[in-house]
Design a protein around this motif. Structure first.
Motif, PDB file in Angstrom:
ATOM      1  N   SER A   1      -3.827   3.174  -8.382  1.00 52.69           N
ATOM      2  CA  SER A   1      -2.503   2.805  -7.884  1.00 52.69           C
ATOM      3  C   SER A   1      -1.459   3.065  -8.953  1.00 52.69           C
ATOM      4  O   SER A   1      -1.740   2.979 -10.159  1.00 52.69           O
ATOM      5  CB  SER A   1      -2.491   1.327  -7.480  1.00 52.69           C
ATOM      6  OG  SER A   1      -1.236   0.946  -6.944  1.00 52.69           O
TER       7      SER A   1
ATOM      8  N   SER B   1      -3.966  -1.853   3.562  1.00 53.06           N
ATOM      9  CA  SER B   1      -2.572  -1.657   3.179  1.00 53.06           C
ATOM     10  C   SER B   1      -1.672  -2.625   3.926  1.00 53.06           C
ATOM     11  O   SER B   1      -1.954  -2.998   5.072  1.00 53.06           O
ATOM     12  CB  SER B   1      -2.148  -0.207   3.476  1.00 53.06           C
ATOM     13  OG  SER B   1      -0.835   0.052   3.013  1.00 53.06           O
TER      14      SER B   1
ATOM     15  N   SER C   1      -2.715   7.717   0.932  1.00 51.70           N
ATOM     16  CA  SER C   1      -1.483   7.020   0.553  1.00 51.70           C
ATOM     17  C   SER C   1      -0.278   7.768   1.099  1.00 51.70           C
ATOM     18  O   SER C   1      -0.250   9.007   1.117  1.00 51.70           O
ATOM     19  CB  SER C   1      -1.380   6.911  -0.975  1.00 51.70           C
ATOM     20  OG  SER C   1      -0.202   6.245  -1.371  1.00 51.70           O
TER      21      SER C   1
ATOM     22  N   SER D   1      -4.449  -2.015  -6.892  1.00 56.36           N
ATOM     23  CA  SER D   1      -3.072  -1.982  -6.396  1.00 56.36           C
ATOM     24  C   SER D   1      -2.155  -2.703  -7.360  1.00 56.36           C
ATOM     25  O   SER D   1      -2.491  -3.765  -7.891  1.00 56.36           O
ATOM     26  CB  SER D   1      -2.987  -2.631  -5.009  1.00 56.36           C
ATOM     27  OG  SER D   1      -1.648  -2.644  -4.531  1.00 56.36           O
TER      28      SER D   1
ATOM     29  N   CYS E   1       3.632   2.675   5.537  1.00 61.14           N
ATOM     30  CA  CYS E   1       4.929   2.686   4.881  1.00 61.14           C
ATOM     31  C   CYS E   1       6.016   2.707   5.950  1.00 61.14           C
ATOM     32  O   CYS E   1       5.932   3.503   6.894  1.00 61.14           O
ATOM     33  CB  CYS E   1       5.054   3.904   3.966  1.00 61.14           C
ATOM     34  SG  CYS E   1       6.690   4.153   3.236  1.00 61.14           S
TER      35      CYS E   1
ATOM     36  N   SER F   1      -3.169   3.571   4.548  1.00 60.17           N
ATOM     37  CA  SER F   1      -1.855   3.292   3.952  1.00 60.17           C
ATOM     38  C   SER F   1      -0.790   3.238   5.038  1.00 60.17           C
ATOM     39  O   SER F   1      -0.817   4.018   5.992  1.00 60.17           O
ATOM     40  CB  SER F   1      -1.487   4.375   2.927  1.00 60.17           C
ATOM     41  OG  SER F   1      -0.255   4.112   2.300  1.00 60.17           O
TER      42      SER F   1
ATOM     43  N   ALA G   1      -3.141   7.499  -4.602  1.00 61.58           N
ATOM     44  CA  ALA G   1      -1.856   6.806  -4.479  1.00 61.58           C
ATOM     45  C   ALA G   1      -0.718   7.726  -4.887  1.00 61.58           C
ATOM     46  O   ALA G   1      -0.868   8.578  -5.767  1.00 61.58           O
ATOM     47  CB  ALA G   1      -1.834   5.544  -5.338  1.00 61.58           C
TER      48      ALA G   1
ATOM     49  N   GLU H   1      -4.542  -4.320  -1.459  1.00 56.78           N
ATOM     50  CA  GLU H   1      -3.142  -3.965  -1.733  1.00 56.78           C
ATOM     51  C   GLU H   1      -2.277  -5.215  -1.813  1.00 56.78           C
ATOM     52  O   GLU H   1      -2.488  -6.184  -1.080  1.00 56.78           O
ATOM     53  CB  GLU H   1      -2.587  -3.026  -0.670  1.00 56.78           C
ATOM     54  CG  GLU H   1      -1.181  -2.506  -1.027  1.00 56.78           C
ATOM     55  CD  GLU H   1      -0.768  -1.309  -0.209  1.00 56.78           C
ATOM     56  OE1 GLU H   1      -0.726  -0.195  -0.780  1.00 56.78           O
ATOM     57  OE2 GLU H   1      -0.483  -1.468   1.003  1.00 56.78           O
TER      58      GLU H   1
END
Length: 395
Positions: free
Chosen positions: A198, A34, A116, A239, A77, A75, A157, A280
């Motif tokens: 994804s 990721s 995710s 992805s 973020c 993952s 995802a 990704e």
């Protein structure tokens, strides 16, 4: 003036010489799963065995960060330049509030793997994983509450189009949707029988899902119907990312990179320079993006990935080429400020198949496209030591 049949095109912006997807030195050979970029210079990549990397110079240098964990990270973020989250194996959720200098372990409220994570604002986030797991936080990760997904399928995802409307996809062709911030999730009919890997939405109604064996699905009605799109590959696609409503990218098995500039109607293969699985893709804007994958691969582009696969990797010597009108219905014109020799024009379809070749002998050439169906094609103009590639569309 010479006339010949041909399909025309929306221009690719090819303004950086020989800069397509450039491989960067990650400093690791482990698989990276990721990547996320809070801004144009700062990026994070995570992967196996607790690997977490950070760049502050657009990927020129990637530096390992300490996470305090050897878990597999699936993952990452970030909600702003300082605050970010990682999820992974053994239900791990890590948070940083200082740009990755320190990472703290949070209580995810589940024992299942998490694959995710996605935040809609600084406080509200979601993570999905094994056995249909969905957890939500409304306080910036202090507490994570399990939500009822209605499935036991692995969820791979999650993506939210706005604060209330979200989607999750996974095994057993699963697509879930919520319209109330995860209070309830409803299953949608995908129309396929493969694992979906994804999901990305450009608006609450328009979105894309990709999966195994080259599956691409698009919806324009919030998932009530999902329409298959031709990917041109049977490789697994894992992805998808759209930096604008029309420009999108997909990556996957065997170094696959696909790009669309027409909202997913047509997809063009790009050259990745690797046969490894690409895990990704993340774009900061229409031109600048990163891809991470197996074997520590990190790829970076500053020109939208450059040319389509099968076209030469050279910048044109015909910098003053004009194509008009574009789009067109009947006649289009190619105009050069000057010609070098007698360049060869080649018309190709989206699969790279040559449909027409023609020598250009005049600086201004008209093309009759009246008998051709609407669609997108590629035109390549090859001189003695230069190549110019353009993309066109006929209405």
């Amino acid at each position: 003036m010479k006339k010949f049949f041909l399909l025309l095109l929306v221009l690719f912006e090819l303004n950086i010489s020989n800069a397509q997807w450039v491989h960067q030195t990650s400093g690791t050979s482990v698989d990276l799963y990721s990547v996320w970029c809070p801004d144009e210079t700062t990026g994070y990549a995570v992967g196996l065995y607790g690997n977490k990397l950070k760049t502050t110079d657009s990927g020129a240098n990637w530096n390992a960060q300490t996470t305090g964990s050897n878990d597999f990270f699936y993952s990452v973020c970030f909600v702003n330049s300082d605050t970010g989250f990682i999820v992974g194996a053994t239900s791990v959720i890590n948070e940083t509030t200082d740009g990755g200098t320190m990472w703290t372990l949070q209580n995810s409220g589940t024992a299942n793997y998490l694959f995710s994570v996605f935040f809609t604002d600084n406080s509200t986030g979601y993570a999905v994983g094994a056995s249909g797991t969905i957890v939500k936080t409304s306080d910036g990760g202090i507490n994570w509450i399990t939500q009822a997904s209605g499935t036991t399928a692995q969820l791979l995802a999650v993506f939210f189009a706005d604060v209330n409307t979200g989607y999750a996809v996974g095994w057993e062709h699963t697509i879930l949707k919520t319209i109330n911030g995860g209070v309830s999730w409803m299953a949608q009919a995908s129309g396929v029988s493969v694992t979906l890997c994804s999901v990305y939405f450009t608006s609450p109604d328009t979105g894309y899902v990709v999966g195994r064996f080259g599956v691409i699905l698009k919806t324009t009605d919030g998932g009530a119907t999902w329409i298959p799109k031709v990917s041109g590959t049977l490789n697994d696609l894992v992805s998808v990312c759209f930096p604008t409503k029309n420009i999108g990218y997909i990556v996957g098995e065997s170094g696959t990179i696909l790009k669309t500039i027409d909202g997913g109607t047509n997809w063009i293969a790009q050259v990745s320079g690797t046969s490894e699985m690409l895990q990704e893709v993340y774009f900061i804007n229409a031109n600048s993006g990163f891809i991470v994958g197996n074997g520590g691969n990190i790829l970076h582009t500053i020109n939208g990935g450059g040319y389509p696969s099968g076209s030469d990797n050279l910048l044109s010597g015909y910098t003053d080429l004009k194509i008009f009108p574009n789009p067109a219905k009947d006649i289009v014109t190619l105009e050069f400020s000057e010609l070098s020799g007698i360049p060869l024009l080649t018309l190709m379809n989206m699969n790279g198949q040559e449909l027409l070749t023609h020598r250009i002998i005049e600086p201004k050439t008209q093309i009759d496209i009246s008998n051709l169906p609407g669609g997108v094609y590629i035109v390549r103009v090859t001189g003695e030591r230069t190549v110019h590639v353009e993309k066109f569309i006929k209405q």
